[in-house]
Every structure is written in structure tokens, then in C-alpha cells.
Scaffold this active site. Structure first.
Site, short mmCIF file in Angstrom:
data_model
loop_
_atom_site.label_atom_id
_atom_site.label_comp_id
_atom_site.label_asym_id
_atom_site.label_seq_id
_atom_site.Cartn_x
_atom_site.Cartn_y
_atom_site.Cartn_z
N ASP A 1 -4.47 -6.22 -7.64
CA ASP A 1 -4.67 -5.62 -6.66
C ASP A 1 -4.87 -4.29 -6.76
O ASP A 1 -4.92 -3.63 -7.86
CB ASP A 1 -3.63 -5.80 -5.50
CG ASP A 1 -3.80 -5.51 -4.01
OD1 ASP A 1 -5.11 -5.41 -3.83
OD2 ASP A 1 -3.05 -5.99 -3.38
N HIS B 1 0.86 -1.35 -0.10
CA HIS B 1 0.08 0.12 -0.11
C HIS B 1 0.83 1.28 0.37
O HIS B 1 0.48 2.18 -0.42
CB HIS B 1 -0.95 0.11 1.25
CG HIS B 1 -2.01 -1.06 1.24
ND1 HIS B 1 -1.82 -2.26 1.81
CD2 HIS B 1 -3.23 -0.98 1.00
CE1 HIS B 1 -2.80 -2.86 1.49
NE2 HIS B 1 -3.81 -2.28 1.12
#
Length: 484
Positions: free
Chosen positions: A257, A185
Site C-alpha cells: 500500500d 493513512h
């Protein structure tokens, strides 16, 4: 392929998000024009309840035939109501500790049945990463374990159970996020492994998931220098086309993702990352929780421009459309799977490990001290702990100087210290050490991975912090009625 077909094919690859529990006008319009689907996020207010979610997904289907996707792993990563009450299903670490693939299959079948009832048809689970890095900040209890063969047999069971419920499984995070110590992230984690090590470790569970018929595989934003050469796997033809398609022989849908993650788009932006992911071989693009109408517009423009400039072959879009169409055809099948929450509690009970002798409380409830532990970005602010079963519980920051007031409060009764991944939190270890010095009779409950084990005290490890894990621990501690 005609030029006017390109925007519709491009739309068919996109999985944006939206806010609230009603279908916004822009989303209706996009669905009518062939939008691939949506990704639901609890923090966007998409899942106020399972009943409301079922109504929402039914409303969306009046405008199109979308993939409705969600991150519902059970355990610590839960969106289907568990973000409010914690999940009734333990996560993968607990299932791996119990090590009964038939039980794992049963848990995932029940979880899939709940998703089917809510109108979700593509679940971004299971995580089949082999968690070999104790300090992994993003996988941890989301993994079945550190042994490739154990992870593989449970990966296959989870895929089978999910798909028996009529929901497409999505094995992630290819080619394996378990050996990293960075969070994708926030950047591009390094996977320091050559092809031989990947074959022996990280790819073993993906092979098992593929052999079990997984309908989707999710890429991770991972740098494998010997293979992707600095490019995240999500944007790498060598990873998706070369490694996944050609070496592993996978022919199903490839999903990225979330592309808002810095590991994918931090330097180039989501529209360009989307183009590169499609060139690499991805079929569906998860855009991220904050990526709504404006991102869809910008990303469509970038994809269409890339086709017209010759960077992105039209055949690549057509190939993606064919794979997603085949998946939708599979989704049209019937299922007779039913919800079986008892499987979750059974698995949680079988996962618990106890060392030492657990004391009795002589009719006086113990003080339960829960040490603060913020979940990672994937986990989010999900409730956890023994509070629902403890007549007297307190949250502590995890500072050694808190020990005095806590010991005073526990005078004359038992003491339970609840940790979560203490090996990653120095404050938890320091406060636990101070408490145990004065109260060696205290019980330590670890609700993350039991990597750090303080000496001397009776200890209980749950391998997860879901509601089911907490209930199993509470039963053993005498805080909840023991199972009949």
C-alpha cells in the site's frame, strides 16, 4: 550480480506518482532506465478523461514497459472518471448484498475492459477485507461484507473478471483491514487477532483470491501483535514471507500500500520504509500520490546503500525482478472482454433493500435533503447523492437546528432524507431524528452501510453511493424512470 545492475533492479521495484496528464521529463528518464511503473491518481490530474488517460499511458510506453497502476474499485473508490461523475459500477458492499458471484465477475470484467482501453494494466482491487467493525473508518462499503465465506466467493469472482479483461488483479489489504477502527493513512491500526482467528476470518478471502489466480496481493500497514509484533505488516517478514508466501503458498507479486501513509513511514520516512518492505518480501513499492522525482532519487539511494551494506540481499532484488517479469509476460496476453456498464446498474438495482412502504408524490416532487458526509482519504471528494434526479434538493450540514427551515421548505409535499454512514455521524442521526419527529412520512435513504436504522420511517438502503446506486434508488423513489 554486478554492482551496476543494482540501481536498475532497485528502479524496477518503484511505483511513484506524478502531476498532470502529460509525461514529465524526469519520468521519461526513469522509465528509460527501468522504472517499475507509476501509480495514477485522479487528484494529481492524471485522469481528466478516459481518452486523455489512454493517450498518456501510450506516451509512457514509448519510454519503457511500465506497470500502470490505479485504485479503481468501482463504487465509492473510483479514479477512472468516476471522481468527476461518480462510478457507473457499484462497489463491493452492493455486490455482496446482491450476492451473485456471476454478476460480480461480470461487473469486474467490464471495469477491467475500461481499464484496458485506458492503458492501465494493474488494478489495486478488489478489496477483500472482511468488514467486521461497524466503525471501520476506511473500509466500510469497500468490503463485500462481514461474512468470510461471502467475501471469499466474491473475491474469487472479482479476480476472475478483472483478469479476463487482461488486467492484473490485486487483492488487498493483506492480512485484512476489516476489523480495525483506525485508518492506516494516519497511524498503524491494530488487528487484535491471533493466527487461529485470522485463519477463520481475514485469510479466507485471500485464500480464495489466490486460488482464483490473483496476480498481485497488496499489503496493509497493520499491526498484528502476535505475528508482526508491532511492525506494520508491509514491513514484516513474518507477514509477507511467513504468512503470505509460506503459509498461504502465494507465489505472485506483492505490492505495498502507499508508503507515504503514516502507518508505514510515519516514524522512519519513505526511503527507509521501502528498504524494510523489500527485506520483508515486497516486490513493488507504491510510494504515494505526492511522491515524485525527489522521492524516487532518495529511495533509490537508500535501496542501493542497503544492498551494498548487506542489509538487503541482492538475491531479494533479483527475486522481485523475476516476479515482476513473470507478471509482465502474463500481461502480454490478448483479451476479448468488452465494456458492459449495464452490469453495474443491474447489480445496483439488485442490491437495494426496502423496508416499509414507499409513498407516491402525487405529481409534486419531494424535497430531497442530503446530509453532508465527507469521504475518507481513500474515497476522496467523489460526487454522491440523488441530486441529478431531484428537481429540488438541498445539502444540509447535519445539525438538529436545521430542521425548522427544512421542514418549512418541505411543507405540502414529500420529504426524502439521504444519509451516508449515519452510524458514524452523530449530526446525521440528530437531524434525521428531528425531521422524522415532525414528518414520520419521510423516506430515509442510506447510501453507506445501513447499520443505523431510525424507527418508523420507510427506508431504502443502497450499500454504496456510486452513480449506479443513486440511479437505482431514484428509480424506486419515482425520481427516475423505472427500468423497462
Amino acid at each position: 550480480m554486478k554492482d551496476d545492475e543494482i540501481p536498475r533492479l532497485a528502479r524496477g521495484t518503484l511505483l511513484p506518482a506524478f502531476s498532470g496528464s502529460n509525461v514529465p521529463r524526469w519520468l521519461r528518464d526513469e522509465l528509460e532506465q527501468g522504472l517499475g511503473g507509476v501509480t495514477l491518481f485522479a487528484l494529481n490530474g492524471n485522469v481528466p478523461s478516459q481518452e486523455a488517460l489512454a493517450a498518456l499511458t501510450a506516451e509512457m510506453r514509448k519510454s519503457g514497459d511500465p506497470f500502470v497502476t490505479i485504485d479503481e474499485e468501482g463504487g465509492d473508490v473510483t479514479r477512472l472518471g468516476g471522481h468527476l461523475t461518480a462510478s457507473p459500477y457499484p462497489g463491493n458492499a452492493a455486490l455482496g448484498a446482491a450476492d451473485d458471484p456471476a454478476l460480480t465477475r461480470r461487473v469486474y470484467r467490464s471495469l477491467g475492459a475500461e481499464l484496458t482501453e485506458a492503458g492501465v494494466n494493474l488494478n489495486f482491487a478488489p478489496s477483500v477485507d472482511v468488514n467486521t467493525a461497524d466503525d471501520n473508518p476506511v473500509i466500510g462499503t469497500r468490503s463485500f461484507g462481514s461474512d468470510p465465506e461471502l467475501v471469499a466467493r466474491h473475491a474469487a469472482a472479482a479476480v476472475a473478471g478483472t483478469q479476463e479483461a487482461g488486467v492484473a488483479a490485486c487483492a488487498k489489504h493483506f492480512p485484512g483491514h476489516g476489523s480495525t477502527v483506525d485508518d492506516s493513512h494516519l497511524g498503524i491500526p491494530l488487528v487484535d487477532a491471533d493466527l487461529d482467528l485470522l485463519d477463520r476470518r481475514d485469510l479466507v478471502p485471500f485464500r480464495a483470491a489466490i486460488e482464483a489466480g490473483t496476480r498481485a496481493v497488496m499489503t496493509g500497514h497493520l499491526n498484528l501483535p502476535g505475528i508482526t509484533r508491532g511492525v506494520p505488516a508491509t514491513l514484516s517478514p513474518a507477514a509477507i514471507t511467513g504468512l503470505l508466501r509460506e503459509r498461504l503458498g502465494y507465489g505472485g507479486v506483492v505490492v505495498t500500500d502507499a508508503l507515504d501513509m503514516r502507518g508505514a513511514s510515519g516514524a522512519i520516512g519513505i526511503p527507509e520504509a521501502s528498504v524494510r518492505a523489500l527485506i520483508a518480501g515486497a516486490d513493488l513499492l507504491c510510494l504515494g500520490p505526492r511522491e515524485h522525482a525527489d522521492t524516487v532519487t532518495a529511495t533509490l539511494a537508500a535501496i542501493v546503500a542497503a544492498v551494498r551494506e548487506g542489509r538487503l540481499p541482492r538475491e531479494r532484488l533479483a527475486d522481485a525482478a523475476a516476479r515482476t517479469a513473470a507478471l509482465k509476460q502474463w500481461l502480454s496476453g490478448d483479451t476479448t472482454a468488452s465494456v458492459d456498464r449495464a452490469a453495474g446498474l443491474e447489480a445496483a438495482r439488485r442490491a437495494v433493500r426496502v423496508s416499509g412502504t414507499l409513498p407516491g408524490w402525487n405529481g409534486t416532487p419531494p424535497l430531497v435533503v442530503e446530509l453532508e458526509s465527507v469521504g475518507n482519504i481513500a474515497v476522496g471528494p467523489t460526487p454522491w447523492g440523488l441530486g441529478p434526479w431531484a428537481p429540488d434538493s438541498v445539502r444540509a450540514e447535519g445539525l438538529a437546528e436545521e430542521s425548522g427551515s427544512l421542514l418549512e421548505r418541505a411543507t405540502g409535499r414529500g420529504l426524502v432524507i439521504v444519509l451516508r454512514d449515519a452510524h458514524r455521524h452523530a449530526g446525521q442521526r440528530a437531524l434525521t431524528g428531528a425531521l422524522l419527529t415532525a414528518r414520520p412520512d419521510a423516506v430515509v435513504v442510506e447510501m453507506g452501510l445501513p447499520v443505523w436504522r431510525p424507527g418508523g420511517a420507510a427506508q431504502l438502503a443502497t450499500y454504496g453511493a456510486a452513480h449506479a446506486n443513486a440511479q437505482a434508488a431514484a428509480e424506486l423513489l419515482g425520481l427516475a424512470p423505472a427500468p423497462a
